[in-house]
Design a protein around this motif. Sequence first.
Motif, mmCIF file in Angstrom:
data_model
loop_
_atom_site.group_PDB
_atom_site.id
_atom_site.type_symbol
_atom_site.label_atom_id
_atom_site.label_comp_id
_atom_site.label_asym_id
_atom_site.label_seq_id
_atom_site.Cartn_x
_atom_site.Cartn_y
_atom_site.Cartn_z
ATOM 1 N N GLU A 83 -51.752 -75.832 -9.232
ATOM 2 C CA GLU A 83 -51.722 -77.215 -8.730
ATOM 3 C C GLU A 83 -52.267 -77.329 -7.302
ATOM 4 N N THR A 85 -55.109 -76.423 -5.672
ATOM 5 C CA THR A 85 -56.468 -76.836 -5.311
ATOM 6 C C THR A 85 -56.574 -78.362 -5.231
ATOM 7 N N THR A 86 -56.053 -79.039 -6.243
ATOM 8 C CA THR A 86 -56.108 -80.499 -6.228
ATOM 9 C C THR A 86 -55.207 -81.048 -5.132
ATOM 10 N N SER A 89 -56.440 -80.857 -1.625
ATOM 11 C CA SER A 89 -57.606 -81.661 -1.261
ATOM 12 C C SER A 89 -57.215 -83.130 -1.039
ATOM 13 N N SER A 298 -58.182 -71.991 1.159
ATOM 14 C CA SER A 298 -58.849 -72.292 -0.113
ATOM 15 C C SER A 298 -59.540 -71.046 -0.656
ATOM 16 N N THR A 727 -65.123 -76.502 -8.730
ATOM 17 C CA THR A 727 -64.720 -77.896 -8.545
ATOM 18 C C THR A 727 -63.217 -77.930 -8.292
ATOM 19 N N ALA A 728 -62.827 -78.894 -7.482
ATOM 20 C CA ALA A 728 -61.395 -79.012 -7.148
ATOM 21 C C ALA A 728 -60.608 -79.348 -8.410
#
Length: 728
Positions: A83, A85-86, A89, A298, A727-728
């Motif tokens: 969870e 990464t999203t 951001s 990240s 990709t996020a």
Amino acid sequence: KKSLVKPKEIIMLYKGTNITVTVDADGIAEFCYNAAGSVNKFDRQTLNEFDAATQAIAGDVNVKGVVVHSAKPAFIVGADITEFTTMFSATDEEMLAWIQESSGVFDRFEDLDIPTIAAINGMALGGGFEMALACDYRIAETNAIVALPEVKLGIMPGFGGTVRLPRLIGADTALEWMTTGANKKAPKALSDGALDAVVAPEQLIEAAKGMLSDAIAGKFDWRARKTEKMSPLKLGANETIMSFNTAKGMVYAKAGKHYPAPNLMVSTIEKAAGLDRTGAMALENQGFLTLAKTDAASAQIGIFLADQVVKGVGKKMAKQATKEIKLNAVLGAGIMGGGIAYQGAVKGIPSIMKDINTDALDLGLSTAAGILEKGMQRKKVTPAKMAATLNNITPTLDYNAIKDADLVIEAVVENPKVKGIVLAETETHVAADAVITSNTSTISINHLAKSLKDPSRFCGMHFFNPVHKMPLVEIIRGEDTSDETIAAVVATTLRMGKTPIVVNDCPGFLVNRVLFPYFAGFSKLVLDGADFVAVDKIMEKQFGWPMGPAYLLDVVGIDTADHAAGVMADGIPERMQKLDNDPVTLMYNANRLGQKNGVGFYDHGKDKRGRPSKTPAQVAIDMIAEHAAPAQTFSPEEVIARLMIPMANESIRCLEEGIVASPAEADMALLYGIGFPPFRGGIFRYIDTMGLANFVELADKYAHLGPIYQVSDGVREMAAAGKTYFTA
Ligand code: NAD
């Protein structure tokens, strides 16, 4: 407050998907983590349930105490990293709100006006251990492991770990736990004060309930426990300054500037030392946010996720294996062959080690014995393990000895003709279903396959030097290699304790194919007047490689590097032609072979403690100066660009040509194969972090230097479309 409990019955106080709370007739609540998935972890859903369950307990006057436990083999493995990464951001405001809300759930649990105890089985990591820290008492089974490993992801604990642990075990010890992120076995955690008791697994829940009953009965001052965790740290002013200054120095020396997490942990805990829980938690919330927004976080989270991808792919392939490998045969007992035989043997796969001369066999065996002896000195290897491992290696000069081998790993000299002969001979000596592999570093597998009657049973199995330390094995699929062959080799690689990454065939495969353009970038820069010592320093200190290019070439061996550069030039002439007066060739022609004969770019020796040491060799500097442009200083940015663009471009080509299946696998291959700096996450993460458009712009600036600087149409299009590799 209402009462739901009737005498002598167990009632269900709360039931969620991942958490249930039951209360018995004595008012003891069992707060049970039992996720719908395979492990307990703090995803959003579980955090919501945790809060709701806490409220249910707070609202029932008959609950006298809480035991927190798990119905899974592990207590709680931590936050749900998938969870992150999203979540990371999101905007700063959203992130801060989330972390405040989440840590608030733990606070509310801690605030329950009844005693609480965590009964830890298996592992309590990160958020899992923070759950335990929010309890008043912690009891664990003998083989439990606890840790706050957030630092490994470039972040700090965010559910109150930086507040509670120092107040429980003291700032010094807590900082050691958190800045290393190391696993702590139950006995050690007990002696450090992070646990209150350790018991046999079968006694865990009963013992926890016993302690809880004693607390309820007033035998322990559980309120004092809560107060301690909510108050400022108990340290005198001088003590505080001393302890934090020491920690800062030590942590900075170890982590350095590229890893902000450990450094920020120390200063956060220092600033929070004089504050109560509210104040300290606010600082933790802020520190967590700051770190979550760093490139290092990240990158490190990216590595964790990419590692999951790689492990998943490997396991899936291994499951399809139909042939079990019971006996390995290694051909060539040199640096690599000796290491490969050892690696099989130590993991329980008997290995025949064949060479053409006795001295090589002796050397192969003594190398294995040397590794084991070092392990014995460090108490990591028992005499029995040493004997069993050495017994698992059978040295031989006789081809007939390999006849029962299920897997042959050829590791003779890097010469296509010699390898061709050895592979053809091998095929006549082994069973028809034996798998045959080559440890070649550069020679095309399709080319070598021509020596075999049955190329479907053949593939590349590329280990890295030193074998026992390097985690990667690149497995190279030739055009005729069967899926069964790949599956058997992947399965065996896993059994040998290594990480397999399957790539398609091309000269240099993935890792060396992208490494040699980097070396070529280095050679050209030096010929343009750069000082190789300065270049090494920049690539080590600023970029973060374990060794700069000149030092790495010396360690790889100048002869090996020069030869491999030739193979790469033959294989990919459109980009990898050798340079005139390439410094590597100059060294080679002067018999400066690097570390192996003591002279290369550097003069190599041993320091007072017997560790390898090096000094820049004046002979080498003079030799290069004869052929290079006048000396000039290049900025660190230019040095990094001129070396890294060729590596990035070639990696992109490998992905576009399907040599490697995904950016995640490419990043892990470079991390595990050549030590790509972890805080950068890997070559594709590096390009993403820079931004594809910025990367293309930078590369275009250097395009005049030659084809290795010229970007592919593919990346140019991706950049124009605003795309990224991850990709996020
Ligand atoms: P090495 O020179 O140390 O060992 C080669 C061994 O092969 C020698 O002991 C030699 O006696 C033996 N040999 C030669 N012909 C033979 C034959 N017909 N049958 C059996 N044994 C024979 O070389 P190395 O560094 O161990 O490299 C071996 C292979 O591994 C090469 O293909 C090399 O490219 C590859 N490799 C090397 C490294 C590295 O860093 N050294 C890393 C990855 C892969």
